[in-house]
Design an enzyme around this catalytic site. Sequence first.
Site, mmCIF file in Angstrom:
data_model
loop_
_atom_site.group_PDB
_atom_site.id
_atom_site.type_symbol
_atom_site.label_atom_id
_atom_site.label_comp_id
_atom_site.label_asym_id
_atom_site.label_seq_id
_atom_site.Cartn_x
_atom_site.Cartn_y
_atom_site.Cartn_z
ATOM 1 N N GLY A 13 148.670 70.424 23.119
ATOM 2 C CA GLY A 13 148.889 70.616 21.684
ATOM 3 C C GLY A 13 147.807 69.945 20.853
ATOM 4 N N THR A 127 154.425 78.714 31.366
ATOM 5 C CA THR A 127 153.661 78.254 32.529
ATOM 6 C C THR A 127 153.749 79.242 33.687
ATOM 7 O OG1 THR A 127 153.767 76.583 34.278
ATOM 8 C CG2 THR A 127 155.752 76.871 33.013
ATOM 9 N N ASP A 128 152.742 79.203 34.563
ATOM 10 C CA ASP A 128 152.791 80.038 35.778
ATOM 11 C C ASP A 128 153.951 79.632 36.677
ATOM 12 O OD1 ASP A 128 151.719 77.571 36.608
ATOM 13 O OD2 ASP A 128 149.912 78.424 37.521
ATOM 14 N N GLU A 129 154.469 78.414 36.495
ATOM 15 C CA GLU A 129 155.501 77.914 37.411
ATOM 16 C C GLU A 129 156.808 78.700 37.311
ATOM 17 O OE1 GLU A 129 155.651 73.659 37.806
ATOM 18 O OE2 GLU A 129 153.622 73.451 37.042
ATOM 19 N N TYR A 155 162.122 71.606 36.008
ATOM 20 C CA TYR A 155 161.142 71.874 34.937
ATOM 21 C C TYR A 155 160.915 73.368 34.778
ATOM 22 C CZ TYR A 155 156.483 72.712 32.955
ATOM 23 O OH TYR A 155 155.434 73.214 32.216
ATOM 24 N N LYS A 159 161.741 76.058 31.688
ATOM 25 C CA LYS A 159 160.719 76.871 31.010
ATOM 26 C C LYS A 159 161.067 78.364 31.126
ATOM 27 C CE LYS A 159 157.383 75.612 29.356
ATOM 28 N NZ LYS A 159 157.112 75.171 27.937
ATOM 29 N N ASN A 254 145.145 70.686 46.729
ATOM 30 C CA ASN A 254 145.242 69.332 46.166
ATOM 31 C C ASN A 254 144.271 68.381 46.864
ATOM 32 O OD1 ASN A 254 147.184 70.225 44.427
ATOM 33 N ND2 ASN A 254 148.906 69.574 45.707
HETATM 34 P P1 NAD Z 1 152.677 66.850 27.302
HETATM 35 O O1 NAD Z 1 153.800 66.272 28.079
HETATM 36 O O2 NAD Z 1 151.324 66.224 27.376
HETATM 37 O O3 NAD Z 1 153.068 66.905 25.741
HETATM 38 C C1 NAD Z 1 154.324 67.312 25.297
HETATM 39 C C2 NAD Z 1 154.455 66.909 23.822
HETATM 40 O O4 NAD Z 1 155.733 67.376 23.353
HETATM 41 C C3 NAD Z 1 154.420 65.395 23.595
HETATM 42 O O5 NAD Z 1 153.596 65.095 22.477
HETATM 43 C C4 NAD Z 1 155.874 65.039 23.306
HETATM 44 O O6 NAD Z 1 156.017 63.901 22.471
HETATM 45 C C5 NAD Z 1 156.364 66.315 22.628
HETATM 46 N N1 NAD Z 1 157.821 66.496 22.726
HETATM 47 C C6 NAD Z 1 158.603 66.359 23.823
HETATM 48 N N2 NAD Z 1 159.893 66.593 23.509
HETATM 49 C C7 NAD Z 1 159.924 66.906 22.185
HETATM 50 C C8 NAD Z 1 160.958 67.271 21.275
HETATM 51 N N3 NAD Z 1 162.255 67.350 21.664
HETATM 52 N N4 NAD Z 1 160.627 67.542 19.991
HETATM 53 C C9 NAD Z 1 159.330 67.450 19.562
HETATM 54 N N5 NAD Z 1 158.322 67.098 20.384
HETATM 55 C C10 NAD Z 1 158.607 66.844 21.680
HETATM 56 O O7 NAD Z 1 152.616 68.390 27.731
HETATM 57 P P2 NAD Z 1 151.352 69.359 27.858
HETATM 58 O O8 NAD Z 1 150.770 69.218 29.200
HETATM 59 O O9 NAD Z 1 150.505 69.206 26.654
HETATM 60 O O10 NAD Z 1 152.093 70.778 27.813
HETATM 61 C C11 NAD Z 1 152.296 71.457 26.576
HETATM 62 C C12 NAD Z 1 152.995 72.768 26.845
HETATM 63 O O11 NAD Z 1 152.212 73.573 27.739
HETATM 64 C C13 NAD Z 1 154.364 72.618 27.512
HETATM 65 O O12 NAD Z 1 155.233 73.564 26.950
HETATM 66 C C14 NAD Z 1 154.092 72.931 28.970
HETATM 67 O O13 NAD Z 1 155.244 73.454 29.600
HETATM 68 C C15 NAD Z 1 152.997 73.967 28.854
HETATM 69 N N6 NAD Z 1 152.072 74.079 29.984
HETATM 70 C C16 NAD Z 1 151.446 72.972 30.481
HETATM 71 C C17 NAD Z 1 150.547 73.102 31.519
HETATM 72 C C18 NAD Z 1 149.797 71.900 32.059
HETATM 73 O O14 NAD Z 1 149.062 72.031 33.045
HETATM 74 N N7 NAD Z 1 149.900 70.731 31.459
HETATM 75 C C19 NAD Z 1 150.305 74.358 32.089
HETATM 76 C C20 NAD Z 1 150.966 75.478 31.565
HETATM 77 C C21 NAD Z 1 151.849 75.314 30.508
HETATM 78 P P1 TYD Z 2 150.991 68.047 38.775
HETATM 79 O O1 TYD Z 2 149.774 67.536 38.080
HETATM 80 O O2 TYD Z 2 152.246 67.232 38.708
HETATM 81 O O3 TYD Z 2 151.213 69.544 38.262
HETATM 82 P P2 TYD Z 2 152.263 70.684 38.769
HETATM 83 O O4 TYD Z 2 153.261 70.082 39.667
HETATM 84 O O5 TYD Z 2 152.859 71.121 37.477
HETATM 85 O O6 TYD Z 2 151.408 71.730 39.421
HETATM 86 O O7 TYD Z 2 150.657 68.237 40.322
HETATM 87 C C1 TYD Z 2 149.619 69.099 40.762
HETATM 88 C C2 TYD Z 2 149.709 69.167 42.258
HETATM 89 O O8 TYD Z 2 149.403 67.875 42.792
HETATM 90 C C3 TYD Z 2 151.095 69.519 42.774
HETATM 91 O O9 TYD Z 2 150.967 70.362 43.930
HETATM 92 C C4 TYD Z 2 151.688 68.181 43.183
HETATM 93 C C5 TYD Z 2 150.473 67.390 43.639
HETATM 94 N N1 TYD Z 2 150.564 65.925 43.428
HETATM 95 C C6 TYD Z 2 150.392 65.060 44.527
HETATM 96 O O10 TYD Z 2 150.154 65.501 45.669
HETATM 97 N N2 TYD Z 2 150.502 63.711 44.305
HETATM 98 C C7 TYD Z 2 150.758 63.195 43.078
HETATM 99 O O11 TYD Z 2 150.855 61.941 42.952
HETATM 100 C C8 TYD Z 2 150.908 64.091 41.962
HETATM 101 C C9 TYD Z 2 151.201 63.562 40.582
HETATM 102 C C10 TYD Z 2 150.801 65.452 42.183
#
Ligand code: NAD
Ligand code: TYD
Length: 342
Positions: A13, A127-129, A155, A159, A254
Site C-alpha cells: 500500500g 493473491t495467487d494463493e 490466510y 482472501k 525457496n
Molecule cells: P502488510 O501486512 O505489509 O500491510 C497490511 C496493512 O494493512 C498494514 O499497514 C496494516 O496496518 C493494515 N491493516 C491491517 N488490518 C487492518 C484493518 N482492520 N483496518 C485498516 N488497516 C488494516 O501487507 P502487504 O504485503 O502490503 O499486502 C497488501 C495486500 O496485498 C494484502 O491484501 C495482501 O493480501 C495482498 N497481497 C500481498 C502479497 C505479498 O507478497 N505481500 C502478494 C499478493 C497479494
Molecule cells: P512468505 O514470505 O511467508 O510468503 P507466502 O507464504 O505467502 O508465499 O514465504 C515464502 C516462502 O518461503 C514460502 O514457501 C514459505 C517459505 N519460508 C521458509 O521456508 N522459511 C521462513 O522462515 C519463511 C518466513 C518462509
Amino acid sequence: MRILITGGCGFIGSNFIRLLLHSDSGAMVYNVDKLTYAGNPANLDDVSAAFKERYRLIRADIADAAAMGRLFREACFDAVVNFAAESHVDRSIVDSAPFIHTNILGTQTLLSLTREHGVGRFVHISTDEVYGSLPLEQKNRAFKESDPLEPNSPYSASKASADLLCRAWHETYGFPAIITRCSNNYGPCQFPEKLIPFMYARACANEPLPVYGDGKNVRDWIHVEDHCKGVLLALQKGRPGAVYNFGGNAERSNLDVVRAILSYCGKNDSLIRHVKDRPGHDRRYAMDYSRAAEELGFAPSRDFEQGLTATLDWYARNRGWTEHITSGAYLNFLQDWYGERL
Ligand code: NAD
Ligand code: TYD
C-alpha cells in the site's frame, strides 16, 4: 479524483500511494490504516512531506462500520483500493481470528459502504494463493483467472472469501468491483517476517536460516513496483467485474532465494537449517497474466536477480527501519513460531 486507499502504511500500500501521487496530479489520497504491527507511517514520511495537500492518513479499522461510514460521508470518494489485510500465512496458522475480521468482515464493510455511497470504482487486492497449489512436476501449468479457488491456509481462505464477496456484489448489485491477484512481492518496506527480509536479517546476524521442509517450494516473485503499476492500470482501465492475475516471470525455489541472499551477504550455506514444514504448505505458485497483458497493458519489468540485489541494498542502507519495527509483539511471535523449529 478522491481515492480511499486502505492499508496504505503496509508494504504494498505504501509503495502504491507513492506511485499514485507521483503519477496522477489530480489524485487526493485518503489512507485508512489500523496501524497493526505491520503498519508503519514512516513508510510514507517522504510522501507526507512532499504531498501535504493531497495526502491524509486516518487511523481506523476497515471493519468499523461507524468510523468508516463517517469517513465515506465526509470525503465523497470516487474510488476505493483495498490493500488492508492480515497478510502473513504463518500468523494465520497460529490465530485465524484477525484474518477473518479484517480480510472478510473488513471487505464486506467496505463493499457495503462503497455501494451505499455510489462510489464508481472498487479495486480489491488479492493473491495467487486463493488458487491453492500447483504440482512441481507440471512446469508448464500456471493459474488462470478461470481456475477454481482452492485455498489451503486460513490466510488464503480469508482472501478467497473476500474475492467471492466482491464477485457476489458485482453479480447481485452490478457493483463495479475489480479483483487483482498477484504473486509474491519483494522490495523496500516489506515487514521482516516475510521470506526475503527475514532471511536477510538473520544472515546479517549470523543466525540460522529456517527453511521449511525440503526448500523446493516454488514462488513466483514480482517487484512491488511492478505490482503497483498493475494495480494502477486496473484502477484506470479495469473492466468492472473482472479478475486480473499479475505475475513476475520469476519462479524460484525457496532454497534458490535463500542461497542468493547468503551469496549477497558473502556467507555460505552452512547457516541453512531445514526445519519442520509449514502445515498445508503450498508447493508451487505460477501465474498466467495474459489477460492483464492484453486488457491493461501490464508487463513486469524487473529482472529478479537485479531487483533482489537492489532490495537487499535498500535493507542494508535502512537497518534502522528494520530495528524500529521488530520488537515487542513481533519478537514474541517469532519465539512461539520458530522456537520449536530451530
Ligand atoms: P502488510 O501486512 O505489509 O500491510 C497490511 C496493512 O494493512 C498494514 O499497514 C496494516 O496496518 C493494515 N491493516 C491491517 N488490518 C487492518 C484493518 N482492520 N483496518 C485498516 N488497516 C488494516 O501487507 P502487504 O504485503 O502490503 O499486502 C497488501 C495486500 O496485498 C494484502 O491484501 C495482501 O493480501 C495482498 N497481497 C500481498 C502479497 C505479498 O507478497 N505481500 C502478494 C499478493 C497479494
Ligand atoms: P512468505 O514470505 O511467508 O510468503 P507466502 O507464504 O505467502 O508465499 O514465504 C515464502 C516462502 O518461503 C514460502 O514457501 C514459505 C517459505 N519460508 C521458509 O521456508 N522459511 C521462513 O522462515 C519463511 C518466513 C518462509
